[in-house]
Design an enzyme around this catalytic site. Sequence first.
Site, PDB file in Angstrom:
ATOM      1  N   CYS A   3      19.801  47.211 -35.351  1.00 17.22           N
ATOM      2  CA  CYS A   3      19.207  47.402 -36.612  1.00 17.22           C
ATOM      3  C   CYS A   3      18.104  48.367 -36.604  1.00 17.22           C
ATOM      4  CB  CYS A   3      19.002  45.976 -37.278  1.00 17.22           C
ATOM      5  SG  CYS A   3      17.770  45.062 -36.639  1.00 17.22           S
ATOM      6  N   ASP A  47      19.615  48.432 -46.071  1.00 19.45           N
ATOM      7  CA  ASP A  47      19.716  47.692 -45.152  1.00 19.45           C
ATOM      8  C   ASP A  47      21.002  47.820 -44.127  1.00 19.45           C
ATOM      9  OD1 ASP A  47      20.014  45.187 -43.730  1.00 19.45           O
ATOM     10  OD2 ASP A  47      20.485  43.763 -45.398  1.00 19.45           O
ATOM     11  N   HIS A 106      22.386  46.024 -41.859  1.00 16.80           N
ATOM     12  CA  HIS A 106      23.229  44.752 -41.345  1.00 16.80           C
ATOM     13  C   HIS A 106      24.357  44.756 -42.117  1.00 16.80           C
ATOM     14  CE1 HIS A 106      18.922  44.096 -40.441  1.00 16.80           C
ATOM     15  NE2 HIS A 106      19.318  43.470 -39.386  1.00 16.80           N
TER      16      HIS A 106
END
Length: 386
Positions: free
Chosen positions: A82, A279, A281
């Site tokens: 990430c 994000d 993820h």
Amino acid sequence: MQRLQELLLRHRFTAADSSSGGEIWVLGICYKVSADANDEAVSAHAFEEFLNDFSSRIWITYRKGFESLGESKLTSDVGWGCMLRSGQILLAQALVCHYLGRTWRRNACQECLQEYLQILQSFGDSESCSFSIHNLLEAGRPFGLAAGSWLGPYALCRTLEALAKADEDQNAKKGGKRALPFAVYVVSGETEGDRGGAPVRCVEDAAVLCSKWGEATEEWSPLVVLVPLVLGLDKLNPRYLPSLRATFTLPQSLGVAGGKPGASTHLIGVQGDQAMYLDPHENQQVFAVTPENLELDTSFYHCSVVRRLPLDSIDPSLAIGFYCRDRAEFDDLCARSSELVKQYNGAPIFTVAEKSAPSKLQNSSDMGLEESFSKDPSSEDDWQML
């Protein structure tokens, strides 16, 4: 007001958020959203403009099915990549600013610009793509990067710096167009790893770097400035919140790589005490981008869902990025940064000096950094250089 509330709710804002209103800052651009019923049309338009801006930022996430990463044989970065993806988002924004301009917006109803597709292609997941996770890992090997292992913001900044240096060396050997059109300058403290005192952006160091990076006829090259920080111990110290929030108002802003504790995101904007982020993820299948295919659907590189989190809840370990096209923009960034130091006296997150400090032991007042350090002696207790 109903139209504005519908927009907010559809994009994970609540009715309470819409009633509070307030300015939304995204990478140096302000969108004025008001709770005043008389300003409903203006607020709705401003919010739509904000959404268009937000969804135009390049969004890079976990990938699966890419070429194996060396001896590790890993074909996905789920669970550990990430921070690398956050760094790619920051770098992609710098490339968009350089080639397309900060005001560029994606239009799904029109053909893609070839320059835009070339940017996306450079972040493909193979060794042949300049800024792939494969090449980031290779560039960051001296800083402990390895497939399957998480890294922090400092290692990320040094990795991007090493990537730029490798690109420069490659250009010197083979010539041709550089993959990176700008130099990368990592701002650090007087001595890396020291505690206490804000890191110092040195004008002289930046000037030397740009003169070496640019063409023989150029005195100054485009520049990406990276500032790795730890703004607290277990949690972000609230004394730094005003300065951190203000960085999103600077026109040179590339956002912040960091975010949730132990799970890096990329912060690109703020509204009040809330940060807005992309994000990484989300696990997506590898997809090859061909710059010649101008009708390519690139929606997988963009996110229309606005996610937010309280700014005071982010991990204190983070990295801030800025892009300066020329010397004038760098000087403007320095001037604005100096104003922030004055405005938030005692809690600057970084400062500006004309020259590097000649000695660690030399008194800070001799280095022209009188306003760089907090007068509160307890401030060093929660300040760490990455």
